[in-house]
Scaffold this active site. Structure first.
Site, PDB file in Angstrom:
ATOM      1  N   GLU A  10     -53.600  55.864   5.454  1.00 55.22           N
ATOM      2  CA  GLU A  10     -54.747  55.388   6.230  1.00 55.22           C
ATOM      3  C   GLU A  10     -54.383  55.088   7.687  1.00 55.22           C
ATOM      4  O   GLU A  10     -55.256  54.877   8.516  1.00 55.22           O
ATOM      5  CB  GLU A  10     -55.377  54.159   5.562  1.00 55.22           C
ATOM      6  CG  GLU A  10     -54.407  53.033   5.248  1.00 55.22           C
ATOM      7  CD  GLU A  10     -54.294  52.011   6.358  1.00 55.22           C
ATOM      8  OE1 GLU A  10     -55.251  51.871   7.121  1.00 55.22           O
ATOM      9  OE2 GLU A  10     -53.248  51.369   6.466  1.00 55.22           O
ATOM     10  N   HIS A 311     -56.027  52.751   1.421  1.00 55.26           N
ATOM     11  CA  HIS A 311     -55.188  51.591   1.729  1.00 55.26           C
ATOM     12  C   HIS A 311     -54.171  51.377   0.617  1.00 55.26           C
ATOM     13  O   HIS A 311     -52.975  51.190   0.864  1.00 55.26           O
ATOM     14  CB  HIS A 311     -56.082  50.351   1.844  1.00 55.26           C
ATOM     15  CG  HIS A 311     -55.933  49.615   3.130  1.00 55.26           C
ATOM     16  ND1 HIS A 311     -56.768  49.801   4.195  1.00 55.26           N
ATOM     17  CD2 HIS A 311     -55.045  48.684   3.535  1.00 55.26           C
ATOM     18  CE1 HIS A 311     -56.417  49.013   5.196  1.00 55.26           C
ATOM     19  NE2 HIS A 311     -55.368  48.322   4.818  1.00 55.26           N
TER      20      HIS A 311
END
Length: 345
Positions: A10, A311
């Site tokens: 990410e 994430h």
């Protein structure tokens, strides 16, 4: 020296924070490059600077490249020392994320620590202080980390201005944590559910409309609502919906925004909780990301959650690179996943 590419996955600040925490725990020198390369404004912002400086302070470490906008740092930690520390972000940046950067190293250090934080506590872009105290820290308690939180003032976006303290008792070893049982059955009993609103200097009608909308959408007529009314540097409105589990809360939260109707805020928050209950999981997608490193340090454990976020996947990759530990990520059924530490790795 371990080199971590901050552009992986990410490409945000989580790569930096996890890498700093692991460097503190292992004592190994660290270089992070391409910091926050996946963001519109790459490089270190104030809250990331605060994380690096906090890691440096608790270990008397050496840092290079620590300035606003920097996309590369080098960090050589010393031995983590328990003690009294103060960290100020100077903006509404998340004090909770600074806290999570140093919590595990201080918990495994040589004595009690008391850490004071100044900055944002509820900014909508990171876990709030409410989430930390009611969802994350109770699970750390189960893993052997005893803490106490004292709040002077909450800090909402954009002014920040929050002030709070965390006392951390030392522990020699984290205990494994396994959370596999879904919470749909608990949620069906409304005594296990909670509506919480944190309201700073805004009209009471906002709270009333939010609570009414939540009760209608979730069919929670009997669920009690708790309203925490506070004064802060900026007006704020934070809605939290919870299912109370065994010693922690499955919590979803949403910050109010200008020109966002109270009913819309309530709908979005309730919709997130409904998705978690439909999947019948034990852990939400945000908490999943935060539990990975404690479980890796404990040497065993895992949980059920929804499809792993980018994430979470990125955090797994950083842990694997720096600690050599792997997680087994398995889709059990539609929207229900299991993440377990691979004890054979």
């Amino acid at each position: 020296m371990i080199t971590i590419d901050g552009a992986q996955g990410e490409g945000g600040g989580q790569v930096l924070r996890s890498a700093l925490t692991i460097a503190l725990l292992t004592g190994k020198p660290l270089e992070v490059v391409n910091i926050r390369a996946g963001r519109n404004k790459p490089g270190l912002l104030r809250q990331h600077l605060a994380c690096v400086r906090a890691a440096q302070a608790i270990s008397n470490g050496h840092c290079e490249g620590v300035e606003l906008g920097s996309q590369r740092i080098r960090f050589t930690p010393g031995k983590v020392q328990a003690g009294d520390y103060q960290f100020a972000i100077g903006s509404a940046g998340s004090t909770v994320l600074v806290c999570q950067t140093i919590l595990l190293p201080l918990a495994l250090a040589n004595g009690e620590s008391c850490v004071s934080f100044a900055g944002g506590t509820h900014n909508g872009l990171s876990p709030s202080l409410t989430f930390l105290t009611q969802s994350f820290l109770p699970l750390m308690q189960r893993m052997g980390i005893s803490t106490a939180v004292n709040i002077d003032q909450l800090g909402f976006y954009p002014a920040g201005g929050g002030r709070w303290q965390l006392t951390i008792q030392p522990t020699a070893q984290l205990q494994p944590l396994t959370l596999l049982e879904g919470l749909a059955a608990r949620a069906a009993q409304q005594a296990n559910c909670a509506i919480n609103v944190v309201l700073a200097d805004l009209p009471e009608s906002i709270v009333e409309r939010e609570i009414t909308s939540v009760r209608q959408q979730l069919n929670w007529p009997a669920v009690a609502a708790n309203v925490q009314r506070v004064h802060a540097a900026s007006p704020g409105n934070s809605l939290h919906l919870s299912v109370i589990a065994d010693g922690y809360q499955l919590m979803v939260e949403q910050m109010g925004e200008q020109r966002l109707r109270a009913e819309t805020l309530a709908f979005r928050t309730a919709e997130r909780l409904q998705a978690l209950l439909k999947a019948n999981v034990a852990v939400d997608d945000y908490l999943a990301d935060q539990l990975l490193l404690p479980i890796a340090l404990a040497g065993a454990g895992g949980f059920t959650t929804v499809a792993p976020s980018l994430h979470t996947q990125t955090n797994i990759a950083v842990i694997e690179q720096m600690l050599g530990q792997r997680f087994m990520v398995t889709e059990l059924e539609a929207e229900r996943w299991q993440i377990m530490l691979d004890t054979d790795s």
